[in-house]
Write a protein that holds these residues in place. Sequence first.
Motif, PDB file in Angstrom:
ATOM      1  N   ALA A 118      27.079   0.305  67.236  1.00  0.00           N
ATOM      2  CA  ALA A 118      26.987   0.546  65.790  1.00  0.00           C
ATOM      3  C   ALA A 118      25.559   0.881  65.381  1.00  0.00           C
ATOM      4  CB  ALA A 118      27.485  -0.682  65.022  1.00  0.00           C
ATOM      5  N   LEU A 119      24.570   0.212  65.982  1.00  0.00           N
ATOM      6  CA  LEU A 119      23.177   0.482  65.638  1.00  0.00           C
ATOM      7  C   LEU A 119      22.748   1.876  66.065  1.00  0.00           C
ATOM      8  CD1 LEU A 119      21.193  -2.831  66.235  1.00  0.00           C
ATOM      9  CD2 LEU A 119      21.798  -1.730  64.088  1.00  0.00           C
ATOM     10  N   ILE A 120      23.345   2.413  67.118  1.00  0.00           N
ATOM     11  CA  ILE A 120      23.019   3.784  67.524  1.00  0.00           C
ATOM     12  C   ILE A 120      23.440   4.760  66.427  1.00  0.00           C
ATOM     13  CG2 ILE A 120      23.620   5.615  69.162  1.00  0.00           C
ATOM     14  CD1 ILE A 120      23.705   3.459  71.335  1.00  0.00           C
ATOM     15  N   ILE A 121      24.609   4.511  65.805  1.00  0.00           N
ATOM     16  CA  ILE A 121      25.052   5.355  64.688  1.00  0.00           C
ATOM     17  C   ILE A 121      24.076   5.229  63.519  1.00  0.00           C
ATOM     18  CG2 ILE A 121      26.910   5.797  63.061  1.00  0.00           C
ATOM     19  CD1 ILE A 121      27.639   6.497  65.901  1.00  0.00           C
ATOM     20  N   VAL A 122      23.682   3.995  63.200  1.00  0.00           N
ATOM     21  CA  VAL A 122      22.724   3.775  62.110  1.00  0.00           C
ATOM     22  C   VAL A 122      21.401   4.462  62.424  1.00  0.00           C
ATOM     23  CG1 VAL A 122      21.423   2.039  60.832  1.00  0.00           C
ATOM     24  CG2 VAL A 122      23.816   1.620  61.420  1.00  0.00           C
ATOM     25  N   ALA A 123      20.945   4.333  63.678  1.00  0.00           N
ATOM     26  CA  ALA A 123      19.679   4.945  64.071  1.00  0.00           C
ATOM     27  C   ALA A 123      19.735   6.463  63.961  1.00  0.00           C
ATOM     28  CB  ALA A 123      19.323   4.537  65.502  1.00  0.00           C
ATOM     29  N   GLY A 124      20.911   7.051  64.234  1.00  0.00           N
ATOM     30  CA  GLY A 124      21.047   8.489  64.071  1.00  0.00           C
ATOM     31  C   GLY A 124      20.796   8.914  62.640  1.00  0.00           C
ATOM     32  N   GLY A 125      21.304   8.140  61.676  1.00  0.00           N
ATOM     33  CA  GLY A 125      21.049   8.437  60.271  1.00  0.00           C
ATOM     34  C   GLY A 125      19.588   8.276  59.900  1.00  0.00           C
ATOM     35  N   VAL A 126      18.943   7.238  60.435  1.00  0.00           N
ATOM     36  CA  VAL A 126      17.509   7.029  60.169  1.00  0.00           C
ATOM     37  C   VAL A 126      16.697   8.177  60.755  1.00  0.00           C
ATOM     38  CG1 VAL A 126      15.533   5.526  60.639  1.00  0.00           C
ATOM     39  CG2 VAL A 126      17.732   4.528  59.995  1.00  0.00           C
ATOM     40  N   LEU A 127      17.071   8.642  61.946  1.00  0.00           N
ATOM     41  CA  LEU A 127      16.378   9.774  62.562  1.00  0.00           C
ATOM     42  C   LEU A 127      16.513  11.021  61.701  1.00  0.00           C
ATOM     43  CD1 LEU A 127      14.896  11.136  64.914  1.00  0.00           C
ATOM     44  CD2 LEU A 127      17.124  11.482  65.996  1.00  0.00           C
ATOM     45  N   ALA A 128      17.731  11.287  61.218  1.00  0.00           N
ATOM     46  CA  ALA A 128      17.945  12.458  60.373  1.00  0.00           C
ATOM     47  C   ALA A 128      17.104  12.369  59.099  1.00  0.00           C
ATOM     48  CB  ALA A 128      19.428  12.592  60.025  1.00  0.00           C
ATOM     49  N   TYR A 129      17.022  11.179  58.527  1.00  0.00           N
ATOM     50  CA  TYR A 129      16.223  11.024  57.315  1.00  0.00           C
ATOM     51  C   TYR A 129      14.734  11.184  57.623  1.00  0.00           C
ATOM     52  CZ  TYR A 129      14.690   9.414  52.766  1.00  0.00           C
ATOM     53  OH  TYR A 129      14.116   9.347  51.521  1.00  0.00           O
ATOM     54  N   GLY A 130      14.294  10.691  58.793  1.00  0.00           N
ATOM     55  CA  GLY A 130      12.902  10.893  59.179  1.00  0.00           C
ATOM     56  C   GLY A 130      12.577  12.365  59.323  1.00  0.00           C
ATOM     57  N   ILE A 131      13.515  13.138  59.880  1.00  0.00           N
ATOM     58  CA  ILE A 131      13.331  14.584  59.976  1.00  0.00           C
ATOM     59  C   ILE A 131      13.233  15.201  58.581  1.00  0.00           C
ATOM     60  CG2 ILE A 131      14.422  16.747  60.704  1.00  0.00           C
ATOM     61  CD1 ILE A 131      13.307  15.141  63.019  1.00  0.00           C
ATOM     62  N   HIS A 132      14.082  14.720  57.662  1.00  0.00           N
ATOM     63  CA  HIS A 132      14.052  15.219  56.283  1.00  0.00           C
ATOM     64  C   HIS A 132      12.703  14.923  55.627  1.00  0.00           C
ATOM     65  CE1 HIS A 132      15.776  16.496  52.448  1.00  0.00           C
ATOM     66  NE2 HIS A 132      15.173  15.442  51.897  1.00  0.00           N
ATOM     67  N   ASP A 133      12.161  13.742  55.864  1.00  0.00           N
ATOM     68  CA  ASP A 133      10.834  13.407  55.326  1.00  0.00           C
ATOM     69  C   ASP A 133       9.783  14.395  55.824  1.00  0.00           C
ATOM     70  OD1 ASP A 133      11.526  11.318  53.742  1.00  0.00           O
ATOM     71  OD2 ASP A 133      10.877   9.737  55.116  1.00  0.00           O
ATOM     72  N   LEU A 134       9.807  14.677  57.109  1.00  0.00           N
ATOM     73  CA  LEU A 134       8.826  15.607  57.678  1.00  0.00           C
ATOM     74  C   LEU A 134       9.035  17.022  57.139  1.00  0.00           C
ATOM     75  CD1 LEU A 134       8.702  14.365  61.391  1.00  0.00           C
ATOM     76  CD2 LEU A 134       7.101  13.869  59.536  1.00  0.00           C
ATOM     77  N   GLN A 135      10.278  17.379  56.834  1.00  0.00           N
ATOM     78  CA  GLN A 135      10.531  18.681  56.213  1.00  0.00           C
ATOM     79  C   GLN A 135       9.964  18.721  54.795  1.00  0.00           C
ATOM     80  OE1 GLN A 135      14.871  18.762  56.981  1.00  0.00           O
ATOM     81  NE2 GLN A 135      14.524  20.711  58.017  1.00  0.00           N
ATOM     82  N   GLU A 136      10.138  17.640  54.048  1.00  0.00           N
ATOM     83  CA  GLU A 136       9.591  17.592  52.694  1.00  0.00           C
ATOM     84  C   GLU A 136       8.069  17.603  52.702  1.00  0.00           C
ATOM     85  OE1 GLU A 136      11.378  14.243  50.662  1.00  0.00           O
ATOM     86  OE2 GLU A 136      12.801  15.625  49.706  1.00  0.00           O
TER      87      GLU A 136
END
Length: 283
Positions: free
Chosen positions: A185-203
């Motif tokens: 379950a944490l791997i799924i959560v971590a995938g979302g955190v990774l995607a959001y981290g990518i979004h931060d770097l895009q912003e």
Amino acid sequence: MTANFLIGLREGLEAVLIVVLLLAYLAKTGRTSLVPRIFAGIFAAVLVSLGFGALLTFGPRGLTFEAQETIGGALSILAVGFVTWMVFWMATASRSLAADLRGRVDRVADGPAWGLTLVAALAVGREGLETALFIWAATRATGQTWEPLLGALLGILVAVALGMLLHQGALRINLSRFFAWTGAALIIVAGGVLAYGIHDLQEAGVLPGLHALAFDVSHVVAPGGWIATLLKGVFNFSPATTWLEAAAWVLYVVPVMFLYLRRVRRGRLDATAAPGPPQPAAA
């Protein structure tokens, strides 16, 4: 809130199990006089973890928007790295954790008073720092403040209660199965955190493609609605996701989940194939 509850429960139970193992071994070997050193180490670990969480929360304030997003994105990716290492480590090290802790206690018990305190502080502090970093990253990803913290606190409190019951022998849990499921379950959560981290770097302008959307279901899942809030809180799902975010999620979750489940299955097969105690010879 659900994802942070899971983080608090998982990391909290790991830390609590370490404390239970240390206390049980001291009691078994007649060293109960050393118990205050364990609690001193726990207290130090909690203070350091809280200080680290405060630094993450208040440190970037006053910086430019781009700097804040860059720091947030980088730390989110770092948090994903830590939680990935943690779930794989626990999948293999859980069987030897008790023996390792006993060895550390034996090496420092008769030495300076700070030795055993340091063992407890490092063992519990590692979990505390990982928890602070990952909860901070998950909190940024959901865009909420108190709900994620409340979820994590409830998870930690439940972990402490379970640890007390385990220590008293009033409860038995299949820990290998618990950590296997929560790790997935944490791997799924971590995938979302990774995607959001990518979004931060895009912003922040560090990565391109901020306006290149892989999909946008905002007309179906309203960003401010309860469905979006639920999906964001559990899976860090965003109704509008860029191609880079989607690619990062898939390229992380799919191979990591495959390798993790294979590691868990291999560990179960090794445990099943392990030879039992020698049988007495027939007369």
